[in-house]
Design a protein around this motif. Structure first.
Motif, short mmCIF file in Angstrom:
data_model
loop_
_atom_site.label_atom_id
_atom_site.label_comp_id
_atom_site.label_asym_id
_atom_site.label_seq_id
_atom_site.Cartn_x
_atom_site.Cartn_y
_atom_site.Cartn_z
N LEU A 203 40.71 37.52 34.07
CA LEU A 203 41.20 38.47 34.93
C LEU A 203 40.28 38.71 36.09
CD1 LEU A 203 43.70 40.37 34.85
CD2 LEU A 203 42.29 42.04 33.27
N LEU A 204 40.94 38.26 37.20
CA LEU A 204 40.23 38.18 38.42
C LEU A 204 40.21 39.62 38.76
CD1 LEU A 204 41.38 35.03 40.10
CD2 LEU A 204 39.63 35.34 38.25
N VAL A 205 41.20 40.56 38.83
CA VAL A 205 41.12 41.81 39.33
C VAL A 205 40.18 42.73 38.76
CG1 VAL A 205 43.41 41.39 40.17
CG2 VAL A 205 43.13 42.55 38.14
N ILE A 206 39.50 42.43 37.78
CA ILE A 206 38.52 43.27 37.21
C ILE A 206 37.26 42.55 37.29
CG2 ILE A 206 37.61 44.11 35.04
CD1 ILE A 206 40.53 45.03 34.18
N PRO A 207 36.22 43.35 38.18
CA PRO A 207 34.87 42.75 38.17
C PRO A 207 34.28 42.50 37.30
CG PRO A 207 35.10 44.88 39.54
CD PRO A 207 36.31 44.73 38.56
N SER A 208 33.19 41.82 37.29
CA SER A 208 32.21 41.41 38.35
C SER A 208 32.76 40.03 38.38
CB SER A 208 30.79 41.71 38.29
OG SER A 208 30.32 42.57 39.13
N LEU A 209 32.41 39.07 37.40
CA LEU A 209 32.44 37.67 37.45
C LEU A 209 33.65 37.21 36.53
CD1 LEU A 209 31.03 35.61 39.34
CD2 LEU A 209 29.27 35.18 37.48
N LYS A 210 34.62 36.46 37.02
CA LYS A 210 35.53 35.74 36.16
C LYS A 210 35.83 34.53 36.51
CE LYS A 210 36.05 39.60 33.77
NZ LYS A 210 37.16 40.53 33.87
N LEU A 211 36.45 33.86 35.71
CA LEU A 211 37.05 32.23 36.11
C LEU A 211 38.41 32.01 36.04
CD1 LEU A 211 36.07 29.28 36.40
CD2 LEU A 211 36.01 29.03 33.85
N SER A 212 38.94 31.36 37.14
CA SER A 212 40.54 31.38 36.96
C SER A 212 40.48 29.66 36.93
CB SER A 212 41.21 31.57 38.41
OG SER A 212 40.76 30.83 39.35
N ASP A 213 41.71 29.11 36.82
CA ASP A 213 41.84 27.84 36.84
C ASP A 213 41.42 26.91 38.35
OD1 ASP A 213 44.89 26.83 38.39
OD2 ASP A 213 44.49 28.89 37.77
N LYS A 214 41.26 27.97 39.10
CA LYS A 214 40.62 27.05 40.50
C LYS A 214 39.20 27.65 40.64
CE LYS A 214 45.15 27.85 42.61
NZ LYS A 214 46.17 28.38 43.60
N GLY A 215 38.44 28.33 39.73
CA GLY A 215 37.18 28.25 40.04
C GLY A 215 36.39 29.81 39.58
N LEU A 216 35.18 29.74 40.00
CA LEU A 216 34.52 31.04 39.57
C LEU A 216 34.66 31.95 40.61
CD1 LEU A 216 32.53 32.16 37.56
CD2 LEU A 216 30.59 31.48 38.86
N PHE A 217 35.07 33.21 40.21
CA PHE A 217 35.54 34.07 41.06
C PHE A 217 34.75 35.38 41.10
CE2 PHE A 217 38.70 37.49 42.67
CZ PHE A 217 39.19 36.88 44.01
N ASN A 218 34.36 36.16 42.21
CA ASN A 218 33.74 37.55 42.13
C ASN A 218 34.66 38.26 42.61
OD1 ASN A 218 32.33 39.62 43.46
ND2 ASN A 218 30.25 38.33 43.80
N GLY A 219 34.93 39.39 41.61
CA GLY A 219 35.93 40.26 41.79
C GLY A 219 35.46 41.60 42.61
N LYS A 220 34.18 41.76 43.02
CA LYS A 220 33.74 42.72 43.70
C LYS A 220 34.08 42.11 45.27
CE LYS A 220 30.19 44.78 41.19
NZ LYS A 220 28.68 45.03 40.82
#
Length: 539
Positions: free
Chosen positions: A513-530
């Motif tokens: 769930l990318l819209v909640i920080p800090s670090l999450k994973l989507s099918d496209k890669g590691l994502f920084n929510g901040k």
């Protein structure tokens, strides 16, 4: 139909012995009358924000369980199925919910997909939002998770809010940790609620700036203890919600349990019941009765005002639960899905590297937010692998709508020492998400879900266990009791594999769930929510 008991008048803060008469689904009269009945009659409970899909039950099956706890209505965001099937999914939820005597109040999902940094099964743009909001069955614009879009005046985001205002329907918020000038702008855009507060100070600031705050206590995110002390002073602008409630939890309790906990904390019972029964009805303009003459006969009979054990539940004057037994009958429904990926190979989960340090997602008990950690990499034969001893495990998100390469990262606090767990309930796009001790175990779990076109599973060296979720890959076609019992067994297996989390599958489902920080994973890669952008795994 006449009902006698101690009538709880929330508005006037009084309790009196009386008799209520129903006729044609509405309350004809309420009179004070002496009798010997010692039970209490009050308006039914309302869950002010929930994704029905998180129960892994279709709405009609959710209703059969919820009424046993005195719940008569929900404010339901069909965001999960919308990410899989679009407007067709929303229409399925409305249609199925209308087959049973329960008051589902669905919103128009505002963020499908939740971000552009992941692959979803559908898109709901502002034109589709307009068409949904035209429907009287759609009561509000559901949680505006794209708070950066609001802050930066994104044209498409603002159009959706404008349409909600045009149709005079509330706009729900989602702004975890948003403070200061940013939350002021978010509120001024017309957003009226937030269920994502995880600290007292954050919730207090939002209340002082005019927001309604929902105390969320779900299967994964638990904010009751952090926020309940605000209720004594701010009860007029607060509500209770689950957000996400797994089926084994729903078998046990619902909003009634939050009322009991609040009263045990010393909060005045009338204030508690205003939050649980009255405020959602008034804020969302729901067609739900509040125990007044002329209202819909939506009320419950409880044993006492301490534990709120529900003895009877009435909706539109119809008895739908008696002595803990749901009287709502199961209904037939069609099965829709969107699952288009093929079997994976173990090599798909290999991560060649020689790096010394990696970014790691730290999952937190009872929270949807995560932390970003920097940990030592464990490399075996040139492959970055799970470090069981340090509880830094490989995880993956696999696009279930197309045959793309799996995204890989690492996560801490799942505690597995054997096997893997996986789920096609992966908020919000509902791709496959898995965590395990080895590439082989992860591959095995992922392929079990692909074979079944959706579900949640656990695999060990000697055993496989799965709950199939053929409805959009996120809901079962079985009854609630069966799903709840099967889920409890699967949850137990995950803990036997080593997981120390209270709700490992619910926690897992939010790690994309990318819209909640800090670090999450989507099918496209590691994502920084901040920073709201992708970030490299390797440091």
């Amino acid at each position: 139909m006449k009902l006698q008991g101690n009538i709880v008048d929330i508005e006037n803060k009084r309790i009196f012995k009386g008799e209520i008469t129903f006729k044609d689904g509405k309350i004809l009269s309420i009179i004070e009358k002496a009798h010997s009945v010692e039970t209490y009659i009050l308006p039914g409970f309302v869950d002010a924000h929930i994704h029905i899909e998180s129960s892994m039950l279709v709405p009609s099956e959710f209703a059969r369980l919820a009424v046993t706890h005195g719940t008569v209505a929900t404010v339901s965001d069909p965001h999960e199925i919308a990410n899989v099937l679009g407007v067709e999914g929303v229409e399925f939820m409305i249609e199925n919910g209308q087959q049973v005597p329960f008051k589902f109040n669905f919103g128009a999902p505002s963020c499908v997909p939740a971000t552009t940094f992941e692959s979803a099964g559908a898109v709901i743009d502002s034109d589709a939002i307009k068409r949904l909001l035209e429907n009287p069955d759609i009561k509000y614009l559901a949680e505006m998770m794209n708070y950066p879009g609001v802050l930066f005046d994104d044209a498409e985001v603002m159009k959706k809010i404008v349409w909600a205002k045009h149709y005079n329907k509330p706009v729900d918020g989602h702004a975890p940790g948003l403070r200061g000038d940013e939350v002021t702008k978010y509120i001024h855009a017309g957003i009226s609620t937030d269920h994502e507060c995880f600290t007292y100070d954050e919730a207090l600031e939002k209340l002082q700036k005019g927001m309604k705050i929902l105390i969320r206590e779900g299967s994964a995110a638990k904010n009751f203890e952090a926020l309940i002390d605000l209720a004594s002073e701010h009860f007029e602008n607060m509500m209770f919600c689950s957000d996400d409630k797994h089926p084994d939890d729903l078998i046990l309790n619902h909003i009634n349990k939050l009322c009991a906990r609040a009263v045990a904390k010393g909060i005045d019972v009338f204030k508690v019941l205003q939050m649980a029964c009255v405020n959602p009805v008034k804020h969302y303009n729901l067609e739900v009765g509040l125990l007044e003459i002329g209202d819909f006969a939506d009320c419950i009979v409880v044993e006492d005002l301490v534990n709120f054990k529900t003895l009877q539940t009435y909706i539109n004057g119809t008895l739908v639960c008696n002595e803990g037994v749901s009287l709502i009958k199961p209904v037939a429904f069609k099965i829709l899905n969107n699952f288009n990926c093929s079997k994976k190979e173990v090599s798909d989960f290999k991560l060649e590297s020689s790096v010394k340090k990696i970014r790691v997602i730290e999952a937190l008990e009872g929270q949807l937010v995560t932390n970003e950690l920097i940990e030592e990499a464990l490399i075996v034969n040139g492959n970055l692998v799970s470090n069981i001893e340090k509880d830094v495990l490989k995880m993956t998100v696999v696009n279930r709508y197309n045959n793309d390469k799996p995204a890989l990262a690492f996560i801490k606090n799942f505690g597995l020492r054997e096997g893997a767990i996986a789920s096609s309930v992966g908020h919000d796009s509902h791709n496959i998400i898995a965590v395990g001790v080895s590439d082989e175990a992860i591959c095995k779990a992922v392929n079990l879900l692909i074979k079944n076109k959706g579900g949640i599973c656990a695999v060990s060296n000697s055993e496989e266990k799965i709950i199939s979720l053929p409805v959009a890959g996120i809901m079962s076609d079985k009854d609630g009791k069966t799903v709840g019992e099967d889920y409890a067994k699967l949850d137990n297996m995950a803990k036997q594999l080593g997981s120390t989390l209270h709700a490992p599958y619910m926690t897992l489902s939010f790690m994309a769930l990318l819209v909640i920080p800090s670090l999450k994973l989507s099918d496209k890669g590691l994502f920084n929510g901040k920073d709201f952008k992708f970030t490299p795994l390797e440091v």
